[in-house]
Scaffold this motif. Structure first.
Motif, short mmCIF file in Angstrom:
data_model
loop_
_atom_site.label_atom_id
_atom_site.label_comp_id
_atom_site.label_asym_id
_atom_site.label_seq_id
_atom_site.Cartn_x
_atom_site.Cartn_y
_atom_site.Cartn_z
N ILE A 139 1.15 -4.55 6.82
CA ILE A 139 0.07 -5.14 6.02
C ILE A 139 -0.77 -4.03 5.39
O ILE A 139 -1.07 -4.07 4.19
CB ILE A 139 -0.80 -6.05 6.89
CG1 ILE A 139 -0.01 -7.27 7.36
CG2 ILE A 139 -2.04 -6.49 6.12
CD1 ILE A 139 -0.74 -8.13 8.38
N LEU A 140 -1.16 -3.05 6.20
CA LEU A 140 -1.99 -1.95 5.69
C LEU A 140 -1.25 -1.17 4.60
O LEU A 140 -1.86 -0.80 3.59
CB LEU A 140 -2.37 -1.02 6.84
CG LEU A 140 -3.23 0.19 6.46
CD1 LEU A 140 -4.53 -0.24 5.80
CD2 LEU A 140 -3.49 1.07 7.68
N THR A 141 0.03 -0.95 4.80
CA THR A 141 0.80 -0.19 3.81
C THR A 141 0.87 -0.94 2.49
O THR A 141 0.72 -0.33 1.41
CB THR A 141 2.22 0.09 4.34
OG1 THR A 141 2.12 0.80 5.58
CG2 THR A 141 3.02 0.92 3.35
N ARG A 142 1.11 -2.25 2.52
CA ARG A 142 1.16 -3.03 1.29
C ARG A 142 -0.17 -2.97 0.55
O ARG A 142 -0.21 -2.74 -0.68
CB ARG A 142 1.51 -4.49 1.60
CG ARG A 142 2.98 -4.74 1.90
CD ARG A 142 3.32 -6.21 1.82
NE ARG A 142 2.62 -6.99 2.84
CZ ARG A 142 3.11 -7.21 4.06
NH1 ARG A 142 4.28 -6.73 4.42
NH2 ARG A 142 2.42 -7.94 4.94
N ARG A 143 -1.25 -3.16 1.29
CA ARG A 143 -2.56 -3.16 0.65
C ARG A 143 -2.93 -1.78 0.10
O ARG A 143 -3.51 -1.67 -0.99
CB ARG A 143 -3.62 -3.62 1.66
CG ARG A 143 -3.46 -5.09 2.06
CD ARG A 143 -4.44 -5.48 3.15
NE ARG A 143 -4.28 -6.88 3.53
CZ ARG A 143 -4.95 -7.47 4.52
NH1 ARG A 143 -5.82 -6.76 5.23
NH2 ARG A 143 -4.76 -8.73 4.81
N LEU A 144 -2.58 -0.74 0.84
CA LEU A 144 -2.94 0.61 0.39
C LEU A 144 -2.09 1.02 -0.82
O LEU A 144 -2.58 1.70 -1.72
CB LEU A 144 -2.75 1.61 1.54
CG LEU A 144 -3.34 3.00 1.31
CD1 LEU A 144 -4.82 2.92 0.96
CD2 LEU A 144 -3.14 3.87 2.55
N ALA A 145 -0.83 0.59 -0.85
CA ALA A 145 0.01 0.87 -2.02
C ALA A 145 -0.60 0.24 -3.27
O ALA A 145 -0.64 0.86 -4.34
CB ALA A 145 1.43 0.36 -1.79
N LEU A 146 -1.07 -1.00 -3.14
CA LEU A 146 -1.72 -1.68 -4.26
C LEU A 146 -3.02 -0.98 -4.65
O LEU A 146 -3.34 -0.86 -5.83
CB LEU A 146 -1.98 -3.14 -3.91
CG LEU A 146 -0.74 -4.03 -3.77
CD1 LEU A 146 -1.13 -5.40 -3.26
CD2 LEU A 146 -0.01 -4.14 -5.12
#
Length: 202
Positions: A139-146
């Protein structure tokens, strides 16, 4: 090699100091121009070139004190040196301004590539410092990529449409603060995925 802990205030000074010095130097000489070997350089370009050795020196000191450097620190240093060199060689400030887009964009692409393979590269880099369940890392990776993608786009819009001084203010303060607040918010929202260290019963 295990990382040697140093004073957190000193660590912050070494990590943030070069950027703040760039800002102060720019504000001091922004309206000046300097001639070197027959070529005239703006105050912005001179301030950008001051940043390069300062950043390298701070990273060298961090490495000397801790015995290690993060991949992110090394990547950012390479980008600053590379685009700082292009800025000086072509006497064109656009290269230095594009650096931020490339850095944030690269982070977005790298994290996104890991997600496409079903992996969190953040977990690979930060798992020891922040124990968290795999679901939380994804979840954190998806949000940080965005977030990185949004910052890259924002930088492109800002430097192409706003004044040089506005870009310097936003680059120095607004974008890092936005990223910091975003991360703090995510850590609060993802508390349920954190893994508590085992209690010491000795």
């Amino acid at each position: 090699m295990a990382e040697t802990k140093i004073n957190p205030v000193l660590k912050q000074v070494l990590e943030l100091g070069p950027t703040l010095v760039f800002f102060l130097v720019y504000m001091w000489i922004k309206d000046e121009s300097y001639t070197f070997r027959g070529t005239e350089y703006s105050g912005f370009i001179v301030a950008a070139l001051v940043l390069v050795p300062l950043l390298l020196a701070s990273i060298a000191i961090l490495w000397w004190l801790t015995g290690t450097l993060s991949r992110m620190q090394i990547f950012v240093a390479v980008m600053v040196v590379f685009f700082g060199g292009l800025t000086a060689w072509f006497n064109d400030e656009r290269f230095f301004k594009m650096k931020t887009t490339i850095v944030y964009g690269s982070f977005a692409v790298i994290l996104g590539a890991g997600l496409l393979r079903g992996r969190s590269l953040l977990q690979w880099v930060m798992a020891e410092a922040l124990p968290m369940k795999p679901e939380g890392w994804m979840i954190l990776t998806r949000r940080l990529a965005l977030m990185f993608a949004a910052l890259a786009i924002a930088n492109e819009v800002i430097w192409r449409t706003q004044s040089e001084e506005v870009w310097v203010y936003l680059e120095t303060f607004a974008m890092p603060i936005a990223l910091f607040l975003f991360l703090m918010l995510q850590f609060m929202l993802l508390q349920r995925f954190l893994i508590e260290p085992p209690e010491d019963k000795s």
